[in-house]
Design a protein around this motif. Structure first.
Motif, mmCIF file in Angstrom:
data_model
loop_
_atom_site.group_PDB
_atom_site.id
_atom_site.type_symbol
_atom_site.label_atom_id
_atom_site.label_comp_id
_atom_site.label_asym_id
_atom_site.label_seq_id
_atom_site.Cartn_x
_atom_site.Cartn_y
_atom_site.Cartn_z
ATOM 1 N N GLN A 104 0.826 -1.211 0.000
ATOM 2 C CA GLN A 104 0.000 0.000 0.000
ATOM 3 C C GLN A 104 0.862 1.264 0.000
ATOM 4 N N GLU A 105 2.034 1.192 0.656
ATOM 5 C CA GLU A 105 2.928 2.338 0.660
ATOM 6 C C GLU A 105 3.443 2.625 -0.746
ATOM 7 N N PHE A 106 3.763 1.560 -1.486
ATOM 8 C CA PHE A 106 4.239 1.743 -2.861
ATOM 9 C C PHE A 106 3.141 2.364 -3.726
ATOM 10 N N LEU A 107 1.911 1.909 -3.552
ATOM 11 C CA LEU A 107 0.779 2.473 -4.303
ATOM 12 C C LEU A 107 0.614 3.961 -3.999
ATOM 13 N N ARG A 108 0.750 4.308 -2.714
ATOM 14 C CA ARG A 108 0.602 5.709 -2.311
ATOM 15 C C ARG A 108 1.679 6.576 -2.957
ATOM 16 N N ILE A 109 2.917 6.096 -2.913
ATOM 17 C CA ILE A 109 4.050 6.850 -3.473
ATOM 18 C C ILE A 109 3.891 7.014 -4.977
ATOM 19 N N LEU A 110 3.514 5.945 -5.656
ATOM 20 C CA LEU A 110 3.368 5.987 -7.116
ATOM 21 C C LEU A 110 2.215 6.903 -7.518
ATOM 22 N N GLU A 111 1.126 6.847 -6.774
ATOM 23 C CA GLU A 111 -0.034 7.676 -7.074
ATOM 24 C C GLU A 111 0.304 9.167 -6.926
ATOM 25 N N LEU A 112 1.035 9.513 -5.877
ATOM 26 C CA LEU A 112 1.432 10.910 -5.648
ATOM 27 C C LEU A 112 2.318 11.414 -6.785
ATOM 28 N N TYR A 113 3.219 10.551 -7.240
ATOM 29 C CA TYR A 113 4.135 10.953 -8.309
ATOM 30 C C TYR A 113 3.414 11.047 -9.655
ATOM 31 N N LEU A 114 2.495 10.111 -9.902
ATOM 32 C CA LEU A 114 1.774 10.094 -11.181
ATOM 33 C C LEU A 114 0.874 11.306 -11.366
ATOM 34 N N TYR A 115 0.134 11.638 -10.323
ATOM 35 C CA TYR A 115 -0.908 12.650 -10.475
ATOM 36 C C TYR A 115 -0.495 14.044 -10.015
ATOM 37 N N LYS A 116 0.541 14.127 -9.150
ATOM 38 C CA LYS A 116 0.946 15.450 -8.656
ATOM 39 C C LYS A 116 2.403 15.782 -8.953
ATOM 40 N N GLY A 117 3.152 14.791 -9.429
ATOM 41 C CA GLY A 117 4.561 15.017 -9.715
ATOM 42 C C GLY A 117 5.397 15.216 -8.469
ATOM 43 N N GLU A 118 4.905 14.745 -7.303
ATOM 44 C CA GLU A 118 5.610 14.921 -6.039
ATOM 45 C C GLU A 118 6.144 13.590 -5.530
ATOM 46 N N THR A 119 7.234 13.643 -4.782
ATOM 47 C CA THR A 119 7.773 12.433 -4.152
ATOM 48 C C THR A 119 7.412 12.453 -2.675
ATOM 49 N N ALA A 120 6.951 11.309 -2.168
ATOM 50 C CA ALA A 120 6.423 11.239 -0.808
ATOM 51 C C ALA A 120 7.530 11.046 0.219
ATOM 52 N N TYR A 121 7.159 11.293 1.485
ATOM 53 C CA TYR A 121 8.051 10.997 2.599
ATOM 54 C C TYR A 121 8.511 9.544 2.521
ATOM 55 N N GLY A 122 9.806 9.309 2.729
ATOM 56 C CA GLY A 122 10.311 7.949 2.859
ATOM 57 C C GLY A 122 10.247 7.113 1.612
ATOM 58 N N SER A 123 10.095 7.736 0.448
ATOM 59 C CA SER A 123 10.001 6.942 -0.783
ATOM 60 C C SER A 123 11.296 6.160 -1.025
ATOM 61 N N GLU A 124 12.448 6.702 -0.571
ATOM 62 C CA GLU A 124 13.717 5.983 -0.739
ATOM 63 C C GLU A 124 13.675 4.621 -0.055
ATOM 64 N N GLU A 125 13.139 4.610 1.177
ATOM 65 C CA GLU A 125 13.079 3.358 1.939
ATOM 66 C C GLU A 125 12.150 2.342 1.282
ATOM 67 N N VAL A 126 10.994 2.823 0.865
ATOM 68 C CA VAL A 126 10.011 1.913 0.253
ATOM 69 C C VAL A 126 10.560 1.324 -1.045
ATOM 70 N N LEU A 127 11.143 2.171 -1.893
ATOM 71 C CA LEU A 127 11.680 1.699 -3.171
ATOM 72 C C LEU A 127 12.870 0.764 -2.953
ATOM 73 N N TYR A 128 13.663 1.031 -1.932
ATOM 74 C CA TYR A 128 14.833 0.202 -1.649
ATOM 75 C C TYR A 128 14.420 -1.235 -1.311
ATOM 76 N N HIS A 129 13.309 -1.377 -0.597
ATOM 77 C CA HIS A 129 12.866 -2.710 -0.162
ATOM 78 C C HIS A 129 11.971 -3.409 -1.181
ATOM 79 N N MET A 130 11.756 -2.766 -2.315
ATOM 80 C CA MET A 130 10.967 -3.391 -3.379
ATOM 81 C C MET A 130 11.722 -4.604 -3.941
#
Length: 589
Positions: free
Chosen positions: A490-516
């Motif tokens: 769900q965190e990955f979905l939240r981060i991707l949605e924020l980037y897709l629709y607002k062009g913004e990167t969310a808090y802690g996106s580095e950590e979430v993407l690292y553990h993908m």
């Protein structure tokens, strides 16, 4: 002298000199509420007289009543934009009318109204070789002849045009007072005029001004506007105290405060605890004060913490060189309300709002309002902690000090920020209370472990909030985030949605993407993508995922590209798609 006393003094002048001309100056700092004071006074006194006259049984009694306000002609003139004495006279003529606060205007000024309309038509006639139009000049003289026995208010002296000299204005005031029997009110900030005008005004003031009413506090204006905004009385008192203690005399500061306070409250539930309202108001006062005065007074958000406040007090006691270096304004602010020095999540979010350096999260504010943060037990524990630390400052400790303090600290662990808990522990360490510190540390870790599973996003925010600070609990949070099993789809979905629709990167996106992992990515494409982002093509989604990695985890880009190609090829082959169709999706990755 308070507001009522000033009003009484001004009314006495009008009553004693009811049929005489006079001039009164209403002075005070720019924005303090001089115009508001006059308008309110004139309106209230007019309405009081009207009510008195309505009680008279005989019409003759009404006619004989010595009215100082209600039956007077009135003109309010702002000097801003007026460039000649003739323009000023014309402004008086066109603005002169019956008292605006009397609903039923008598018909005695109908002739003047006709002349005003005529003057408006003639005022644009150009100057010719024969001079100004004789018709326009005649109308000007006829209208100005009507200016007598009136109350005339001149405002905005400090915005006087360079083309209009103050001595000319004062000369006209003198004529209105002595020759036209007018009662003239001058509204001005004596400190704002240039040096030449100050000197000229001072010369005329002694001869011309009969009395001066000085407005020294913005309190009346704060109370009126805050009551209109339906702000609680104790909060209005807090704003007044803030204004008086810090000598803020410009209402425009509080106008901003009241407006933002109402905007925040409108976003919250209908039922909001008083304590929550006070926190919001304090944070807004704090934010605008730092924004407007912080640079000149050397005050910033980082100084409003228990740790910095306590450190300053210790330094003051033990460092001889520190004596006399106190920030007086900072001390005054902290004395107005203890909330100013509480660096909690409220302070964090409001700091973000004012500095606009990162995304302000209204969800957190709403959660804080609805949470136990406003619970009485929490507030009582905070108050006891403050009291115990004050006892320490005042050299008034008992044998159970450390146990009492640690007991109260344990009660607030779930609600307070980690920086405060760490400060309390460092404070306890001065008493060698290691056992109490260990107990607090264990409770903090248990709370963080529980909070991590309940709200992964908030844990990321806690971690990055303390990124530039050496927090003792930051390593524990990092260990939780670094756990490979901590990845949440769900965190990955939240981060991707924020980037897709607002062009913004969310808090802690580095950590979430690292553990993908490849498995996580495969689950997303097979399961979440079709329902979550059905308006976007798979090719677009894949490109955006790669962009995110380029921004936040660039070292993993090639790995993620190969994962995506393998996943898309496997899905295509399992569904029997032709190779050229599969290549269409993978060739540009």
């Amino acid at each position: 002298m308070n507001v009522k006393e000033r009003e009484k003094r001004l009314e006495e002048i009008f009553r004693k000199k009811n049929n005489e001309g006079f001039a009164v100056a209403i002075t005070g700092c720019w924005g303090i509420g001089k115009t508001h004071f006059w308008n309110k006074f004139f309106k209230e006194k007019t309405q009081e007289e009207k009510k008195i006259k309505e009680k008279f049984y005989y019409e003759a009694s009404r006619v004989d009543f010595a009215s100082a306000f209600e039956n007077k002609k009135y003109a309010y003139i702002s000097l801003f934009g007026i460039e000649s004495i003739q323009d000023l006279k014309n402004a008086i003529c066109t603005k002169l009318s019956t008292n605006p606060y009397v609903k039923e205007a008598p018909k005695r000024l109908e002739f003047s109204s006709l002349l005003k309309k005529s003057l408006e038509q003639f005022k644009d006639i150009k100057v010719s070789q024969y001079g100004v139009s004789a018709s326009a000049k005649l109308l000007e003289n006829l209208l100005y002849a009507q200016v007598k026995d009136a109350i005339i208010c001149f405002d905005d002296f400090e915005r006087l045009s360079d083309k209009l000299k103050i001595q000319d204005v004062m000369g006209l005031v003198n004529q209105l007072k002595l020759e036209r029997n007018c009662q003239v009110i001058l509204i001005l900030d004596e400190s704002k005029n240039d040096e030449e005008n100050k000197k000229k005004y001072a010369e005329y003031k002694e001869k011309l001004i009969d009395d001066t009413i000085k407005i020294t506090s913005v309190e009346p204006l704060i109370r009126v506007k805050a009551e209109e905004a339906e702000i609680d009385q104790p909060l209005i008192d807090l704003m007044v105290k803030f204004a008086d203690e810090l000598e803020i005399h410009n209402f425009r500061f509080f106008q901003k405060v009241i407006k933002l306070y109402r905007e925040f409250l409108e976003q919250l539930p209908n039922e909001v605890a008083y304590w929550t309202k006070e926190i919001i108001l304090v944070r807004i006062l704090q934010g605008y004060f730092i924004e407007d005065f912080g640079q000149n007074l050397d005050i910033n958000w980082d100084q409003f913490t228990r740790k910095s406040q306590f450190s300053a007090e210790v330094k003051k006691k033990h460092d001889k060189d520190h004596i006399g270096k106190d920030n007086i304004q900072l001390n005054l602010i902290n004395s107005i309300s203890p909330i100013f020095s509480q660096n909690d999540l409220w302070a964090t979010e409001f700091k973000k709002w004012f500095e606009q350096k990162s995304s302000f999260d209204s969800k957190i504010i709403r959660q804080l309002v609805e949470s136990d943060l406003i619970d009485d037990n929490y507030m009582k524990a905070k108050a006891k902690i403050d009291q115990l630390i004050n006892n320490y400052k005042n050299y008034n400790l008992d044998s159970g000090f450390t146990k009492k303090l640690s007991s109260e600290i344990k009660k607030i662990i779930k609600f307070d920020v980690l920086e405060n808990i760490e400060f309390y522990c460092s404070f306890l360490s001065e008493f060698d209370a290691q056992e109490e510190i260990n107990q607090i540390d264990q409770l903090v870790k248990e709370h963080l472990q529980s909070a991590f599973h309940e709200n992964h996003e908030r844990m990321l925010k806690l971690y990055y909030w303390h990124e530039d600070q050496t927090q003792k609990y930051r390593k524990f949070i990092k260990d939780l985030l670094d756990d490979p099993n901590s990845f949440k789809q769900q965190e990955f979905l939240r981060i991707l949605e924020l980037y897709l629709y607002k062009g913004e990167t969310a808090y802690g996106s580095e950590e979430v993407l690292y553990h993908m992992t490849k498995k996580h990515l495969e689950n997303f494409i097979k399961d979440e993508y079709p329902s979550a982002f059905k308006t976007l093509s798979l090719k677009t989604i894949c490109k955006k995922i790669i962009e995110l990695y380029q921004l936040k985890q660039s070292q993993m880009v090639q790995t993620v590209k190969s994962w995506l190609k393998e996943i898309i090829e496997n899905i295509g082959k399992s569904k029997g798609y032709p190779q050229h169709y599969i290549n269409y999706f993978t060739e540009e990755l």
